[in-house]
Scaffold this active site. Structure first.
Site, PDB file in Angstrom:
ATOM      1  N   GLU A  65     -12.479  -4.527  -4.293  1.00 30.93           N
ATOM      2  CA  GLU A  65     -12.938  -3.138  -4.109  1.00 30.93           C
ATOM      3  C   GLU A  65     -12.168  -2.146  -4.979  1.00 30.93           C
ATOM      4  OE1 GLU A  65     -12.295  -5.150  -1.330  1.00 30.93           O
ATOM      5  OE2 GLU A  65     -14.392  -5.497  -0.778  1.00 30.93           O
ATOM      6  N   GLU A  69       1.026 -12.966  12.559  1.00 30.81           N
ATOM      7  CA  GLU A  69       1.603 -11.775  13.181  1.00 30.81           C
ATOM      8  C   GLU A  69       1.419 -10.619  12.205  1.00 30.81           C
ATOM      9  OE1 GLU A  69       2.797 -11.535  16.244  1.00 30.81           O
ATOM     10  OE2 GLU A  69       2.343 -13.654  16.564  1.00 30.81           O
ATOM     11  N   LEU A 116      -6.810  -4.528   7.418  1.00 31.60           N
ATOM     12  CA  LEU A 116      -6.569  -5.652   6.509  1.00 31.60           C
ATOM     13  C   LEU A 116      -7.231  -5.448   5.151  1.00 31.60           C
ATOM     14  CD1 LEU A 116      -6.785  -8.689   8.957  1.00 31.60           C
ATOM     15  CD2 LEU A 116      -4.746  -7.787   7.820  1.00 31.60           C
ATOM     16  N   SER A 117      -8.187  -4.537   5.049  1.00 38.93           N
ATOM     17  CA  SER A 117      -8.829  -4.240   3.761  1.00 38.93           C
ATOM     18  C   SER A 117      -9.252  -5.506   3.006  1.00 38.93           C
ATOM     19  CB  SER A 117      -7.905  -3.371   2.896  1.00 38.93           C
ATOM     20  OG  SER A 117      -7.584  -2.165   3.548  1.00 38.93           O
ATOM     21  N   ARG A 147       0.254   7.704  -2.558  1.00 41.17           N
ATOM     22  CA  ARG A 147       0.828   8.742  -1.687  1.00 41.17           C
ATOM     23  C   ARG A 147       2.310   8.943  -1.981  1.00 41.17           C
ATOM     24  NH1 ARG A 147      -1.292   6.005   3.470  1.00 41.17           N
ATOM     25  NH2 ARG A 147      -1.846   4.439   1.896  1.00 41.17           N
ATOM     26  N   TRP A 148       2.986   7.863  -2.347  1.00 38.35           N
ATOM     27  CA  TRP A 148       4.400   7.984  -2.718  1.00 38.35           C
ATOM     28  C   TRP A 148       4.521   8.940  -3.903  1.00 38.35           C
ATOM     29  CZ3 TRP A 148       7.256   7.303  -7.108  1.00 38.35           C
ATOM     30  CH2 TRP A 148       8.651   7.185  -6.973  1.00 38.35           C
ATOM     31  N   LEU A 182      10.391 -20.840  -4.279  1.00 33.35           N
ATOM     32  CA  LEU A 182       9.400 -19.937  -3.695  1.00 33.35           C
ATOM     33  C   LEU A 182       8.058 -20.047  -4.424  1.00 33.35           C
ATOM     34  CD1 LEU A 182       8.811 -17.295  -1.902  1.00 33.35           C
ATOM     35  CD2 LEU A 182       9.350 -16.046  -3.994  1.00 33.35           C
ATOM     36  N   ARG A 220     -12.070   2.307  -8.328  1.00 30.34           N
ATOM     37  CA  ARG A 220     -11.188   3.447  -8.659  1.00 30.34           C
ATOM     38  C   ARG A 220     -11.503   3.967 -10.060  1.00 30.34           C
ATOM     39  NH1 ARG A 220      -5.368   2.529  -5.709  1.00 30.34           N
ATOM     40  NH2 ARG A 220      -6.244   1.852  -3.718  1.00 30.34           N
ATOM     41  N   HIS A 277       2.534   3.372  -8.962  1.00 32.91           N
ATOM     42  CA  HIS A 277       2.272   1.949  -9.243  1.00 32.91           C
ATOM     43  C   HIS A 277       3.433   1.329 -10.024  1.00 32.91           C
ATOM     44  CE1 HIS A 277      -1.635   2.434  -7.567  1.00 32.91           C
ATOM     45  NE2 HIS A 277      -2.150   3.107  -8.571  1.00 32.91           N
ATOM     46  N   ASP A 279       0.831  -1.210   0.000  1.00 36.60           N
ATOM     47  CA  ASP A 279       0.000   0.000   0.000  1.00 36.60           C
ATOM     48  C   ASP A 279       0.863   1.258   0.000  1.00 36.60           C
ATOM     49  OD1 ASP A 279      -2.369   1.408  -0.035  1.00 36.60           O
ATOM     50  OD2 ASP A 279      -2.695   1.277   2.129  1.00 36.60           O
ATOM     51  N   GLY A 280       0.320   2.316  -0.561  1.00 33.35           N
ATOM     52  CA  GLY A 280       0.972   3.623  -0.495  1.00 33.35           C
ATOM     53  C   GLY A 280       1.565   4.111  -1.808  1.00 33.35           C
TER      54      GLY A 280
HETATM   55  C1  IPE Z   1      -5.504  -2.689  -0.240  1.00 30.70           C
HETATM   56  O1  IPE Z   1      -5.154  -1.355  -0.378  1.00 30.70           O
HETATM   57  C2  IPE Z   1      -5.470  -3.380  -1.574  1.00 30.70           C
HETATM   58  C3  IPE Z   1      -4.152  -3.602  -2.157  1.00 30.70           C
HETATM   59  C4  IPE Z   1      -3.009  -3.287  -1.597  1.00 30.70           C
HETATM   60  C5  IPE Z   1      -4.141  -4.253  -3.441  1.00 30.70           C
HETATM   61  P1  IPE Z   1      -6.248  -0.206  -0.584  1.00 30.70           P
HETATM   62  O2  IPE Z   1      -5.479   1.047  -0.739  1.00 30.70           O
HETATM   63  O3  IPE Z   1      -7.163  -0.581  -1.675  1.00 30.70           O
HETATM   64  O4  IPE Z   1      -7.030  -0.266   0.799  1.00 30.70           O
HETATM   65  P2  IPE Z   1      -7.882   0.850   1.544  1.00 30.70           P
HETATM   66  O5  IPE Z   1      -8.939   1.310   0.583  1.00 30.70           O
HETATM   67  O6  IPE Z   1      -6.953   1.959   1.909  1.00 30.70           O
HETATM   68  O7  IPE Z   1      -8.429   0.157   2.749  1.00 30.70           O
HETATM   69  C1  IPE Z   2      -1.463   0.287  -3.431  1.00 30.28           C
HETATM   70  O1  IPE Z   2      -1.300   1.659  -3.455  1.00 30.28           O
HETATM   71  C2  IPE Z   2      -1.807  -0.281  -4.780  1.00 30.28           C
HETATM   72  C3  IPE Z   2      -3.183  -0.782  -4.888  1.00 30.28           C
HETATM   73  C4  IPE Z   2      -4.107  -0.680  -3.973  1.00 30.28           C
HETATM   74  C5  IPE Z   2      -3.545  -1.429  -6.112  1.00 30.28           C
HETATM   75  P1  IPE Z   2      -2.521   2.665  -3.451  1.00 30.28           P
HETATM   76  O2  IPE Z   2      -2.903   2.946  -4.871  1.00 30.28           O
HETATM   77  O3  IPE Z   2      -3.612   2.177  -2.596  1.00 30.28           O
HETATM   78  O4  IPE Z   2      -1.841   3.956  -2.825  1.00 30.28           O
HETATM   79  P2  IPE Z   2      -2.468   4.941  -1.769  1.00 30.28           P
HETATM   80  O5  IPE Z   2      -2.994   4.119  -0.647  1.00 30.28           O
HETATM   81  O6  IPE Z   2      -3.555   5.687  -2.487  1.00 30.28           O
HETATM   82  O7  IPE Z   2      -1.326   5.807  -1.364  1.00 30.28           O
HETATM   83 MG    MG Z   3      -4.077   2.406  -0.651  1.00 24.90          MG
END
Ligand code: IPE
Ligand code: IPE
Ligand code: MG
Length: 259
Positions: free
Chosen positions: A75, A215, A203-204, A32-33, A139, A79, A45, A28-29
């Protein structure tokens, strides 16, 4: 782990630092990165795929057996279409470009998540990645794509109901094991360690069933910055945890064995 056995052999009292067999990553992130750098989300991405490539190499090096990566949730279809398109294009490119390296590294690819309603092209690609690496013994890289834990559990419930209606299963035979056997992860060990990057602590809809005794580790770095050193630090942190599974803490178990 077999503390009793270790003690019987007269080995040092401290058990060897436990390595996680199955690590799952909520990557995730990315957005924002990118935003922090004034870049489009897509760039986040794209850099996220580079981080994934490095993480797979590190997992091989660390001797992890299963690495599960949450690449796209059910979900995430909500987007904007351009972002969904770019994520699909990156998955496409990752499989096309990296399959050879995965193959050379003896990596077996597995995909979890619903295949229903996927475009034939993407479904075909996922199947190709699985089939062409099925005989590999290193792996196991588990790609969670179009994945949602609630949907996975609902599908297992549906399968059980169908078997019951067909007379092949009695309701009293439905237990946790019967459900686990009908999840996408049927033949995999549960994750020992779930790492989520970006600082979010949830955990989304990821591996809700399988995470029962995992853990959890939430790290502040955004996924594109997740490095080999971050991964190693996560594994070290895991080794410090005392997993009890509802039993006693390791120290209490030792005291009991010694008395
Ligand atoms: C969870 O991240 C899904 C993936 C990392 C693929 P999201 O960015 O979609 O989750 P929420 O919406 O912040 O909970
Ligand atoms: C994770 O990064 C990638 C996916 C969920 C597919 P995000 O796209 O959720 O990035 P943020 O959470 O908006 O920063
Ligand atoms: Mg995200």
């Amino acid at each position: 782990m077999g503390d009793g056995g270790i003690l019987e052999l007269g080995a040092p009292v401290l058990a060897p630092r436990a390595a996680p067999r199955h690590v799952a990553l909520i990557m995730d992130g990315n957005g924002r990165w990118a935003a922090a750098r004034g870049l489009p989300r897509f760039e986040g991405h794209r850099r996220g795929v580079d981080a994934l490539r490095k993480t797979v190499r590190a997992a091989i090096e660390f001797g992890v057996d299963y690495l599960t990566v949450y690449s796209f949730s059910v979900e995430n279809w909500s987007r904007p279409p351009e972002e969904v398109q770019s994520l699909l294009a990156l998955l496409h490119r990752f499989i096309r470009n990296d399959l050879a390296e995965l193959q050379a590294n003896n990596v077996r690819v597995r995909v979890i998540g619903s295949r229903e309603d996927l475009a034939a092209e993407i479904a075909g690609l996922l199947l190709e990645a699985e089939q062409s690496t099925a005989a590999n013994t290193g792996l196991t890289l588990v790609v969670a794509f179009n994945y949602g834990a609630r949907q996975e559990i609902a599908a297992a419930a549906r399968a059980l109901a169908e078997e019951a209606v067909a007379g092949r299963l009695r309701p009293q035979d439905i237990d946790a094991e019967a459900i686990a056997r009908r999840l996408d992860t049927a033949d995999m060990p549960d994750p020992d360690l779930i790492i989520r990057t970006s600082g979010e602590q949830r955990l989304s809809n990821f591996m809700l069933w399988q995470a029962a005794y995992a853990e959890l580790l939430f790290v502040p770095v955004h996924w594109p910055d997740f490095s080999r050193a971050d991964f190693e630090a996560a594994i070290d942190e895991y080794a410090q945890r005392d997993r009890r599974f509802g039993g006693l803490a390791t120290a209490d178990r030792r005291a009991k064995t010694a008395s």
